[in-house]
Each structure stands twice: as C-alpha cells, then as structure tokens.
Write an enzyme that holds these catalytic residues in place. Structure first.
Site, mmCIF file in Angstrom:
data_model
loop_
_atom_site.group_PDB
_atom_site.id
_atom_site.type_symbol
_atom_site.label_atom_id
_atom_site.label_comp_id
_atom_site.label_asym_id
_atom_site.label_seq_id
_atom_site.Cartn_x
_atom_site.Cartn_y
_atom_site.Cartn_z
ATOM 1 N N GLU A 75 62.502 87.790 9.617
ATOM 2 C CA GLU A 75 63.629 87.680 10.573
ATOM 3 C C GLU A 75 63.178 87.835 12.026
ATOM 4 O O GLU A 75 63.734 88.644 12.780
ATOM 5 C CB GLU A 75 64.727 88.697 10.219
ATOM 6 C CG GLU A 75 65.378 88.383 8.890
ATOM 7 C CD GLU A 75 66.654 89.175 8.598
ATOM 8 O OE1 GLU A 75 66.925 90.176 9.287
ATOM 9 O OE2 GLU A 75 67.366 88.774 7.664
ATOM 10 N N GLU B 256 66.513 85.948 1.233
ATOM 11 C CA GLU B 256 67.477 87.070 1.243
ATOM 12 C C GLU B 256 68.863 86.466 1.117
ATOM 13 O O GLU B 256 69.276 85.685 1.978
ATOM 14 C CB GLU B 256 67.383 87.893 2.532
ATOM 15 C CG GLU B 256 66.140 88.751 2.605
ATOM 16 C CD GLU B 256 66.148 89.738 3.767
ATOM 17 O OE1 GLU B 256 67.243 90.216 4.157
ATOM 18 O OE2 GLU B 256 65.062 90.001 4.298
HETATM 19 O O1 AHR Z 1 68.067 93.385 3.006
HETATM 20 C C1 AHR Z 1 68.377 94.257 4.046
HETATM 21 C C2 AHR Z 1 67.875 93.751 5.393
HETATM 22 O O2 AHR Z 1 68.565 92.583 5.721
HETATM 23 C C3 AHR Z 1 66.431 93.325 5.460
HETATM 24 O O3 AHR Z 1 65.569 94.388 5.697
HETATM 25 C C4 AHR Z 1 66.434 92.383 6.623
HETATM 26 O O4 AHR Z 1 65.424 91.407 6.520
HETATM 27 C C5 AHR Z 1 67.825 91.804 6.637
HETATM 28 O O5 AHR Z 1 68.400 91.877 7.885
#
Ligand code: AHR
Length: 530
Positions: A196, A314
């Site tokens: 990210e 994610e």
């Molecule tokens: O999954 C929780 C968080 O969400 C992770 O650490 C991050 O990559 C995202 O913002």
C-alpha cells in the site's frame, strides 16, 4: 490432543417458510462447459497473516495451549485453516512490513530484538519469525507469499532477504540460513514489492513515480537473481483513493517489464445501508475491470507481449470505521504485545458479502490469478481463538471454505439474468449474483450464488449441460441477518442443506432465501465425487 470443535451434525434444514418474505424474484443462468472464462488458479483462495493484534501471538501460536505442538502452534487452529482450504498465505504484512527488519526475525529466539511496531502501535517480540512461520505454513499445506519492506528500506535489503530465503548455498547469507536450521532454501516463488505505498498512512509512503522507480529497480534486481520469480507491484489500496488509476498507470509504466501482478485491495463495511452493502461485489467488479484496463493500456503503450494480472491480495469485510474511531491504540508509553485489534465479529450479512466478493473473483478468474482474504486468524478473520480456550468458525468461514473446495477447474460465464433491486450506492443491481466452476476431471459443476436482496426470496432456474446429474445444495441464511458465531455460541450460524433444489429434465430450480449464500454441486449420476 484436542481437535478443532467439529460442526454439529444436527444442522437445521430448509426450506424456509415462504411467508418470511413477500417478494418472489426470478433469476436464470446456464451452465455450458464451452463458455469458460479461464482456469481458476488455486492461488485465488489465498489468505494473509500479518504481525498484527492476535493473528500470530495468541492466534496461530500459543505455547501452553492444550492443543499446542512442540513448536507452540495450536493444532486446533491448524485443523481449521486446513478445513478452510487456503492456498498461498501472504506474510508478514500489511502495514507492519513497512517498518520491519527481516533480520530481527531469524536466528536464536533469545537473541532477537523486541521492537516497536509503528503501524499498529504495538510491540513485536519476534518470537515467531520467518523460519517458524514457514514451519507453520508447512503444517497447513500452504504456500508462503512474502512481502519485502519498500517503505523504510529498499532494494538491497530485499535482495538480501531473497538470497537468504532462496539461494541453496555458497554465500554468507545462505550459510546463515543453514546455520539457523534450514538447509533447503525456502524457495519463495511469489513476492510483494512493498505494501500500500499509495497510502499516506504507510511508513515510507511515496508518490507513484518514486514508488514505480523503486519497484522497478527492486524487481529487476530480484529477477536478475531468478527470472522465474513472480513479483507483485503495489496498486491502489482502494478504488476510492484519489490517485486510483493514475497510480496504476504510473507504477506500471516504470515496472511493467519486471512485474507479473499489480495488486488490488478492497474492504467493505455495512454503514447502515444494508441493501448497498450486500451489493459490494459490484464495486469489486468495477475495480477489477478498471485495473485490468489500466494494465492492458500500458501493455499496448510499451508494446509488451506479457500480460500483467491482478493479485487481489487484501479483500474482506472490515469495520474500519470502528477501528479508526474506537479501537486505535495511542500513547507514547502504550505499546502492547498482541493486543485485541481488528477483531470484527461477522454476521450472516457479512458472510453473504464475502460470498459475493468470492463470486466476483471467480467471474474474473482469467485476470485475477492470485488473491488473499485479509486476514486469517483473529484479525478481521474467518477463524477466532480464545487464549487457553477454543477456536471457532466465523460466518465468513463457510463461503470461503466452500468456494476454495469446489471452485476448482475452470470458471464459467453463466450468462446470468436476474430481477433487480434498488440500492443507493449502485442503483439497480441483480438480486442474484452467481458464478460457476467446472471440473473436467470428474465432470462436476458447482454454482455459487448469493441472494442480495434484504427481504425477497428468489427462484433460480439453471439450464443444465447435457448429462444426467445429481444435485446437492447448501445455503447459509438466518432470519436474523445480524446473527453471528461467538465464543458463547460458536455454532449459531451454519450452512444447511437446501432441499428446494430439484432437477426436472434439463433444468434445475432452487429457492434462495433473502440475504443468503449458497452452493449447488452437480455431479454426474453414479459418480463418487459428490
Ligand atoms: O489488513 C489490515 C491492513 O489493511 C493491512 O495491514 C493494510 O495493508 C491494509 O490497510
């Protein structure tokens, strides 16, 4: 050794009383093996463990727990992870990785430093590190997907980690791994180039240009070591980021030649508008199409033969507003070890959204060839644990486990037509959303379907392929859409056989109750694979 708590066999059985909902919607789809979207990569059913909250400590690892093995890994959790059917497991972050020094996590445990984790305002003991985590991955039959720190570190540290993990012998770093107890290389095949990096919250957050150059420099160097590695460049951390679109194009312009995937991240939460929340898959579909278009645009621009696919590494339901406003840890003297963080309790509605997101991923299996449910244990997770106590399945466990088990072979374009319902966020959306898989090896089909309308039953008609099939159907539904599984009531919500599924000639009909997730298995009559 105590096992994971089994699902009770005396589950409630459908059908639901038709008085429960007033509307009877109609939907129709067809199953034709020749209408393949593409092969389903097993990596579509990956997950994610971050050093965050109680994912590792008091999650997968709890020495002293009655089910813990000699390494300290809870075997009840191992059993549930295997039942869930996850493939790749992304590690060690997430936001955590952008402040992480991998060297802290190897070597004798007693020599490892305790460090602050600035991402989650916690203390990291490094008691579980790379070697231990790989041992755990081996126990759950998973594949390690490793992220390098491109936030506060750079190309050299990434290369050193790669040499440590993947070089058989002959250098100081390979020797160090061997001395630390692992003779065979870890041979990590798939790597995330940071996490990210578009997000201002990320340690070492950069502009698209700066990150693109760093990702390209690091990716080229990693491929100089081994051109067969699979590398993931960071895409946008959500489609609502102001830089979404230009970020992907800029990053890929710099790095297209050396990366294999661009990542997508998406989290959804019910902010009080259930109808829109249930249609979250509409957003995921758009996100995938837009990122695919951006990647293909750069491919054409630079005249490349290679296709960059999506690693949706994610995705989940996450009540992030609650975390931001209530649970966030602060205080210069307050750095807890393994605090209870992001421990969302998932409802039936949340499970239906997770099911809808799985349908989106399957529908785009030609371009989404890697994905990670974020996360796996305790932290926005399908599996929860209590220290010294049991482990249990959240509602979201069931759609994932069913899709991971039966979403194999090829994904089919099902030509779905459905009545629609109105949402504030997305306008009119189909009541039913569905995807299907076909396994050539045993001739079986599986249809995955959600009824996203908050109150109406839907009659789904399926035009069958040529053949003589038996059907088994299972539905997750509850008249209380907020019902959840908890420590006190771990089996409150279960999938149940859906006895409304009937084959008549070349069609199958089934009733799908409001706010429900279902899968239907069609197996050639007489085969043993139901
Ligand atoms: O999954 C929780 C968080 O969400 C992770 O650490 C991050 O990559 C995202 O913002």
């Amino acid at each position: 050794m105590p096992a994971a708590d089994p699902i009770p066999t005396t589950v409630p059985v459908h059908p639901h009383p038709t008085t429960e909902a007033e509307t009877m919607y109609q939907a129709r789809l067809s199953l034709q093996p020749q209408r393949a979207v593409g092969p389903i990569n097993p990596r579509l059913f990956g997950s994610f463990i971050e050093h965050l909250g109680r994912a590792v400590y008091d999650g997968i690892y709890e020495p002293g727990h009655p089910t813990a093995d000699a390494l300290g890994f809870r075997q009840d959790v191992v059993e549930l992870v295997k039942e869930l059917g996850v493939t790749t497991i992304r590690y060690p972050g997430g936001n955590f990785v952008s402040g992480f020094r991998w060297e802290d996590s190897v070597g004798p445990v007693e020599d490892r430093p305790t460090r602050l984790d600035l991402a989650w305002h916690s203390t990291e003991t490094n008691e579980v590190g790379l070697h231990e985590f790989q041992q755990w991955i081996d126990q759950v039959d998973g594949e390690l997907m490793l992220a390098v720190n491109l936030g506060t570190r750079g190309t050299m540290e990434a290369l050193e980690l790669l040499e440590y993990t993947n070089l058989a012998a002959g250098t100081a770093l390979a020797r160090r791994r061997i001395e630390n107890g692992r003779v065979e290389p870890f041979d990590v095949r798939i790597w995330c180039l940071g996490n990210e990096m578009d997000g201002p919250w990320q340690l070492g957050h950069r502009s698209a240009d700066d990150y693109g150059k760093l990702a390209a420099q690091t990716g080229r160097a990693m491929k100089a070591f081994d051109p067969t590695l699979e590398l993931v460049a960071c895409g946008s951390s959500s489609s609502s980021m102001p830089t979404f679109g230009t970020w992907e194009r800029t990053v890929l312009r710099h790095s297209y030649d050396c990366v294999d995937y661009i990542s997508c991240h998406a989290y959804y939460e019910n902010k009080g508008d259930l109808a829109s929340f249930l249609a979250s898959g509409v957003d995921m579909d758009r996100f995938i199409l837009e990122v695919t278009a951006a990647a293909d645009e750069i491919k054409a621009e630079i005249g490349s033969d290679k296709t960059v696919n999506i690693s949706f590494d994610e995705w989940n339901v996450w009540y992030n507003t609650r975390f931001e406003n209530v649970d966030k840890i602060t205080g210069v003297d307050n750095w807890p070890v393994a605090p209870r963080l992001l421990e969302d309790v998932y409802s039936v509605a949340d499970a239906v959204v997770v099911g809808g997101l799985l349908i989106s991923l399957l529908r785009h299996a030609d371009r989404v060839t890697s994905a990670s449910l974020a996360q796996l244990v305790n932290v926005i997770a399908p599996i929860m644990t209590e220290p010294g106590g049991p482990a249990w399945r959240q509602t979201t466990f069931f759609p994932f486990a069913e899709a991971a088990r039966f979403g194999r072979g090829v994904s089919l374009d099902v030509e779905l037509k459905s009545d629609s319902y109105e949402t504030t966020e997305y306008g009119a959306v189909g009541v039913i959303d569905a995807a299907a898989s076909f396994e050539e090896s045993d001739g079986s089909y599986t249809v995955f379907a959600v009824n996203r309308d908050p109150s109406g039953i839907a009659a789904l008609v399926i035009d069958l392929p040529v053949g003589d099939f038996e059907v088994t159907a299972s539905t997750l539904h509850d008249s209380d859409v907020e019902a959840a599984n908890t420590l006190a009531e771990p089996h409150r919500v279960q999938p149940a056989p859906n006895v409304t599924a009937q084959i008549d000639g070349s069609t199958l009909t089934v009733e799908l109750p409001p706010v429900s997730w279902s899968h239907l298995r069609l197996t050639p009559r007489g085969s043993l694979s139901a």
